[in-house]
Each structure stands twice: as C-alpha cells, then as structure tokens.
Write an enzyme that holds these catalytic residues in place. Structure first.
Site, short mmCIF file in Angstrom:
data_model
loop_
_atom_site.label_atom_id
_atom_site.label_comp_id
_atom_site.label_asym_id
_atom_site.label_seq_id
_atom_site.Cartn_x
_atom_site.Cartn_y
_atom_site.Cartn_z
N HIS A 1 -5.31 -6.20 16.58
CA HIS A 1 -4.94 -7.64 15.99
C HIS A 1 -4.69 -7.42 14.42
O HIS A 1 -3.61 -7.60 13.82
CB HIS A 1 -5.56 -8.54 16.44
N GLU A 2 -5.79 -6.81 13.80
CA GLU A 2 -5.88 -6.98 12.30
C GLU A 2 -5.05 -5.96 11.82
O GLU A 2 -4.41 -6.08 10.80
CB GLU A 2 -7.16 -6.79 11.88
#
Ligand SMILES: [Zn+2]
Length: 369
Positions: free
Chosen positions: A60-61
């Site tokens: 996600h990051e």
C-alpha cells in the site's frame, strides 16, 4: 518519529518499523489462533497471515511512494505504524492532479490485493480450513485498510483526495489544506465521541473494547490532523520569503589552517556561533558546524585542523538569493543538511541555517502573523 528501526531499503526507499507494529502483529495472530489454541497448524496460519498483512501494508505504502516519485514527489522513508504506514515525503505535491494520483494509489492497491485474496478464496472451495480462513481474512483486512484510509480526514488518503479536489476547485493550496486538516480534526473528534458512546451504550451488541479502539484511533487521527495543520501554517509562513531575506550575511569567516581548539577558543567561546565559513586568500573553501567539531574527540582538538573536518564547498548544496525559503527547507530535509550558503555571481553572499528558518517561524507564530 522515533522508536522505529530500519528494515532496509526497497526501491531506494528506507523502510522503518515502529514498535507499535508488534501490537497489531500479536493481536492479529492471536485473534486468528484463539479458537484453536492447541493446534500448531493454526499458530502457523496465524503468523503467516500476519506476515502477509504486513507485506500488504508495505505494498500500500509503496504504491503511494512509487506513484509519488513518478510525479516528482521524492519519498525518503516509509514507517509502518499500528494503523498502517506513513510515507515520509520531503516535499508536498506541486499540483492537484499529482496529489490525487498519489493519494488514490494506496487504497487502490489495497483493494486490488484484497480482491485477489477474495478471488483465490472464492474459486478454490476445496481448500483446508486454515488456508481458506487465511485468504478470507486477508481479503477482509485489505478491504478494511482501503476503506479506513478513504475516510476524508487529512492526513488519511481520503483527506488527501479531498484536499486535491478542493485545490483543483479553488486553486488555493493553503486554504484547501486548512479546510482538509480541520475536517480531519472533526473526524477524529467524531471517532472519539462514537467510541465513548459505544463504551457506555454498547449498541448492536458491540463490546466496550470496540469503543475504546475507536476512540483510540480517533485520538490518533485528531493528533495527526493537528500536526498537519501546524505544518501547513509553517509552510505558509515560509513561502513569502526569499533566501536573501532570511540569510545571515555577517557570518564569521575562519582560516583553513587553524586547529579545532583555536577555533573553539577564538571564535566559538566569544561569539556563541555554531556555523562558520572556512576560507583562504583564494576564497571560501567550505563550511564548518558544531556537528563537524563534535565528530572529533576532544583530546585531538589541538592537532586537527578545520580543513580536515569541514564540509568542502563542492559537497555543499547552494541556494540562490531569490529562491523561496520553503524550498530551501525542503532541500535541507531531502539532503539531511542544516545549512546552505547563498551564492550570487560566483561568490557566497550569505548563509542560511535550519535554526534561522525555525527562529523565523517561531517569531512569526508568537506575534500571530
Ligand atoms: Zn495510504
């Protein structure tokens, strides 16, 4: 952002793990194992599920970071916290479009990962119970991560989406940031209020710890929003100034060949200054700061010359007189430096230190201007 340790680099981005992450790791594992305490297989499943969730949060990051980088927003590090991750940017997006793409990338990635696990579960009905449970859990938790992050409170992803839309509509970055962070604070308070109501009223069969958890997240969100609001004010305060307005021009100049102890006695004791230009007849050769001096053990101060420990001029980042102060602070953050000489017509005309910029901000905020 202390209390985190380095995990290494991925795509040139430093990955850091905050200690609070272990809480979520243990919590998740135990939640999965709890109905089957005595089974080794379930313990294994629990741990693998937590590790895969961990990888999902990194994905996600990374999605934010790589899309950001493709849009000229450099990412220095990613820190994984109890609620997910935070990508540390050294500068904000320059356009509403870039911000929107970067903000959406994370939740989109989580939705894709969640969807993938969901499909794996759906099309493999014959799987053993632990594996089926693991797939379903990962589908659910990635979906929850996407939904949670899309709440429109800054600095959550949804808040960034909200800001980028406001920004596009109003054309005013600062005002959009103020509104989005205020909404973020509001969301935080609502979570706290909701948490308290759940603790006392327990609607829909919710347990008291659900309320505590919600209130806890609300507190975290509110804090993050307030910090973002202050940061936005700082940026606003710096933006109106140029390098030539915030630089110091009466910087002390010291000769190349004096020793550290001579420097300390002749210059530092009397002036209290912490940053010097080092020069000879030919001009400025480098910069010397207290940081350089501290790198030398005190017994060696009498023999080490300043030329040996200074930062040479060709290694320095330089600023231009009309460069705005905010971009200088961002450049300092990117390169991990605390001072930059201001250069005009081939010569140094002044010096800007991080301390100068912070003093400026503090004075302005004390006067309320
Ligand atoms: Zn995100």
């Amino acid at each position: 952002m202390g209390n985190a340790f380095n995990l290494g680099k991925l795509f040139g981005i430093q990955l850091r793990l905050h200690y609070s992450w272990f809480i979520i790791f243990i919590f998740l594992t135990l939640l999965l194992v709890s109905p089957h305490w005595s089974s080794f297989l379930w313990w294994l499943t629990g741990i693998i599920t937590s590790l895969l969730f961990f990888a999902s949060v990194i994905a996600h990051e990374l999605a934010h970071s790589l899309v950001g980088r493709a849009n000229n927003i450099p990412i220095k590090s990613i820190t994984l916290f109890i609620f997910g991750g935070v990508a540390l940017m050294t500068r904000e997006a320059r356009s509403a479009g870039a911000e929107l793409k970067m903000a959406v990338a994370g939740p989109a990635c989580s939705l894709a990962i969640g969807g993938l696990f969901g499909l794996l579960w759906f099309f493999n009905p014959g799987l053993s119970e632990p594996i089926a449970t693991m797939l379903l859990w990962l589908a659910y938790i990635n979906g929850a991560l996407a939904v949670f992050n899309l709440i429109p409170g800054f600095p959550l992803d949804g808040g960034r989406v909200f800001r980028s839309l406001l920004w596009r509509f109003t054309g005013n970055y600062q005002r959009s940031t103020r509104i989005a962070t205020r909404v973020g604070q509001g969301v935080g308070y609502l979570f706290i209020l909701g948490g308290i109501l759940i603790i006392f009223l327990r609607p829909f069969g919710l347990a008291w710890f659900n309320g505590l958890w919600l209130a806890f997240i609300g507190g975290f969100l509110g804090n993050a929003a307030s910090a973002s609001y202050r940061q936005a004010q700082w940026r606003e305060a710096l933006q109106g100034f140029t390098a030539s307005q915030v630089m110091t021009s009466d910087y002390p100049v010291v000769p190349l060949s004096i020793t550290v102890s001579q420097l300390v006695q002749r210059y530092i004791f009397t002036s209290g200054r912490g940053c010097f230009l080092v020069a000879d007849e030919g001009g400025v050769r480098g910069i010397l700061t207290l940081h350089n001096i501290k790198s030398v053990p005190q017994p060696n101060w009498g023999v080490i010359q300043v030329r040996e420990i200074m930062t040479p001029i060709d290694k320095l980042k330089i600023a231009h007189p009309d460069q705005d102060a905010l971009s200088i602070l961002e450049q300092m953050d990117e390169s991990n430096i605390s001072q930059m000489p201001v250069v005009s017509g081939g010569g140094i005309i002044g010096l800007i230190t991080r301390g100068d910029l912070i003093r400026l901000l503090r004075t302005r905020s004390e006067l309320g201007i």
